[in-house]
Write an enzyme that holds these catalytic residues in place. Structure first.
Site, mmCIF file in Angstrom:
data_model
loop_
_atom_site.group_PDB
_atom_site.id
_atom_site.type_symbol
_atom_site.label_atom_id
_atom_site.label_comp_id
_atom_site.label_asym_id
_atom_site.label_seq_id
_atom_site.Cartn_x
_atom_site.Cartn_y
_atom_site.Cartn_z
ATOM 1 N N LYS A 288 -7.050 3.997 -0.385
ATOM 2 C CA LYS A 288 -6.169 4.206 -1.346
ATOM 3 C C LYS A 288 -6.560 3.583 -2.856
ATOM 4 O O LYS A 288 -7.209 4.230 -3.446
ATOM 5 C CB LYS A 288 -4.741 3.761 -0.744
ATOM 6 C CG LYS A 288 -4.401 4.698 0.282
ATOM 7 C CD LYS A 288 -2.948 5.077 0.380
ATOM 8 C CE LYS A 288 -2.766 6.248 1.100
ATOM 9 N NZ LYS A 288 -2.533 6.055 2.882
ATOM 10 N N ASP B 292 -5.610 -2.930 8.903
ATOM 11 C CA ASP B 292 -5.533 -1.709 7.927
ATOM 12 C C ASP B 292 -4.782 -2.209 6.744
ATOM 13 O O ASP B 292 -3.811 -1.937 6.814
ATOM 14 C CB ASP B 292 -5.153 -0.570 8.850
ATOM 15 C CG ASP B 292 -5.075 0.533 7.858
ATOM 16 O OD1 ASP B 292 -5.422 0.805 6.590
ATOM 17 O OD2 ASP B 292 -4.788 1.806 8.569
ATOM 18 N N TYR C 268 0.832 18.516 5.042
ATOM 19 C CA TYR C 268 2.132 18.200 5.622
ATOM 20 C C TYR C 268 3.438 19.003 5.411
ATOM 21 O O TYR C 268 4.395 18.594 5.221
ATOM 22 C CB TYR C 268 2.534 16.903 5.257
ATOM 23 C CG TYR C 268 1.499 15.545 5.384
ATOM 24 C CD1 TYR C 268 1.281 15.491 6.871
ATOM 25 C CD2 TYR C 268 1.110 14.576 4.338
ATOM 26 C CE1 TYR C 268 0.215 14.330 7.071
ATOM 27 C CE2 TYR C 268 0.174 13.835 4.496
ATOM 28 C CZ TYR C 268 -0.140 13.668 5.985
ATOM 29 O OH TYR C 268 -1.044 12.624 6.400
ATOM 30 N N TYR D 191 0.686 3.851 11.130
ATOM 31 C CA TYR D 191 0.009 4.870 10.658
ATOM 32 C C TYR D 191 -1.214 4.593 10.003
ATOM 33 O O TYR D 191 -1.326 3.781 9.337
ATOM 34 C CB TYR D 191 0.811 5.561 9.344
ATOM 35 C CG TYR D 191 0.101 6.805 8.748
ATOM 36 C CD1 TYR D 191 0.074 8.086 9.408
ATOM 37 C CD2 TYR D 191 -0.738 6.309 7.794
ATOM 38 C CE1 TYR D 191 -0.610 9.228 8.814
ATOM 39 C CE2 TYR D 191 -1.699 7.632 7.272
ATOM 40 C CZ TYR D 191 -1.532 8.584 8.035
ATOM 41 O OH TYR D 191 -2.313 9.914 7.411
#
Ligand SMILES: *Cc1c(COP(=O)(O)O)cnc(C)c1O
Length: 420
Positions: free
Chosen positions: A260, A231, A10, A138
């Site tokens: 995560k 999600d 990124y 996202y």
């Protein structure tokens, strides 16, 4: 380092500031090669939920490492994967039956999408099948998941014309919007599933929505007869104070995605949990109707061992209380910032605190200013946020809150463009 060969995520490699070299981690601290010690405000993209180097998880990984780092799940299986799958299903609810493991959140979302799209096709429903997804969302960086991210504000607008078309909608927040959303859904015949990050859309810009929104999506999915996918890669596992964010709303998804913090940040591992009726959609004497997915490292044994230990830590009875205390502190520190002219909004939910600015600050300068005061904080575009370890000690949380509050207050919006 002048001859760094790492392609960093990124960032514009040509102009990026030198990254901080970390040589050691412990608890909430990053120890840098130059001797500085920073309190981490974002726990390595929200993974280190129990702090860095949690001894209990490291021990479990060492034990697993000494017997078997990994075997493939093609024709083979192992206890860590089976036990973890059973525990995740038990935690998520009685109707969850199977867990598909991958090593990244994006791939876990890809698997959830395939569960929806493939079973829609196999059922002979009208197509081409589309997901309903939301602005502000996202769900990952792979080509399939980019297509269900926010097409405008997200990180992927360069690809907008190349991606699979889906139905991208505004998140319904008011009664009127919810009624309109439900009747819109009822009028479509190509919907294969609905996917959202429940309660807080995180990497897409930190947007919150009410619990009622999730009940509305549940009703819409039921009416259309399609799976509801939550999600919870960012918000699951006590980030919002409950084991799963969906518990706040009293609704259960058909497919649940975790990642995560699943291993406490120790190993890469993600999980896609499916309810029995989703699994049954794939049951057939026709082998080609199997779910066509199989990452090389699916069910990685070290990752499963780490996740099993992390789940033990997530079971600590005082965890919800700790998150509630973090939430109170974040609220006290961040809510007053809403009065600043260059602050657009403040969101606090569980151990997530976010300050949306009216402009995109110079990220490298902001990171450096925070680091000079002993904190590692890295904004996403126009949002400065804290998502610390759920075990963050009060003194470290205090430092993080003070740094965010003062550095945000000191930010100067860019001057308006000169009149033409
Ligand atoms: C981070 C994230 C992903 C992608 O996970 P990766 O491990 O980066 O591929 C997907 N969905 C949500 C909600 C996330 O926060």
């Amino acid at each position: 380092m002048t001859d760094d060969h790492v392609w960093y995520p990124y960032v514009q490699l040509a102009t990026m500031a030198d990254p901080f070299e970390v040589v050691h981690t412990e608890g909430t601290k990053l120890h840098l090669a130059d001797g500085r010690v920073l309190v981490d405000g974002i726990s390595s993209w929200w993974t280190a939920a129990h702090g860095y180097n949690p001894p209990y998880i490291l021990d479990a990984v060492r034990r697993q490492l000494s017997v078997m780092p990994h075997v493939m799940l093609g024709g083979l299986t192992h206890r860590p994967a089976q036990t973890l799958a059973a525990r995740l299903c038990e935690a998520a609810g009685p109707d969850f039956a199977r867990v598909f493991f991958a090593e990244s959140g994006s791939v876990a979302v890809e698997v959830a999408l395939k569960m929806c799209l493939q079973s829609h096709l196999d059922a002979g429903r009208p197509g081409p099948p589309k997901m309903v997804c939301f602005f502000g969302g996202y769900h990952g960086d792979t080509l399939g998941t980019m297509a269900v991210c926010d097409p405008e504000e997200g990180m992927h607008h360069r690809f907008a014309d190349l991606l699979m078309p889906h139905h991208v909608r505004r998140v319904p927040r008011t009664d009127e919007e919810m009624a309109a959303f439900e009747s819109w859904c009822a009028a479509q015949d190509d919907i294969a599933g609905i996917i959202i990050e429940p309660l807080v859309q995180c990497a897409g810009g930190m947007h919150a929505h009410p619990e009622e929104t999730l009940r509305c999506l549940r009703r819409a999915a039921d009416a259309a007869g399609v799976p509801l996918v939550f999600d919870e890669i960012a918000v699951g596992l006590f980030r919002t104070g409950r084991r799963f964010a969906f518990e706040h709303a009293g609704v259960t998804p058909d497919i649940l995605v975790l990642g995560k913090g699943l291993t406490g940040g120790v190993c890469p591992l993600s999980a896609t949990l499916a309810q029995r009726h989703i699994v049954e959609r794939f049951a057939s004497s026709d082998a080609s109707r199997a779910l066509m997915h199989g990452p090389t490292f699916t069910g990685h044994a070290l990752g499963c061992a780490a996740a099993l230990a992390a789940l033990d830590l997530f079971d600590a009875p005082d965890l919800p209380g700790r998150v509630a205390a973090i939430e109170r502190r974040l609220h006290a520190a961040l809510a007053p910032l809403e009065a600043l002219p260059h602050v657009a909004r403040v969101i606090v939910r569980g151990a997530i605190g976010a300050v949306g600015l009216t402009f995109v600050p110079d990220r490298d300068a902001f990171v450096a200013a925070c680091a000079a005061r002993g904190a590692y904080i890295r904004p996403i575009l126009d949002v400065v946020y804290l998502m610390p370890a759920l075990t963050v000690p009060p003194s470290d949380l205090e430092l993080l809150c003070r740094v965010v509050s003062e550095e945000v207050s000191d930010l100067c919006p860019p001057p308006p463009p000169p009149p033409a």
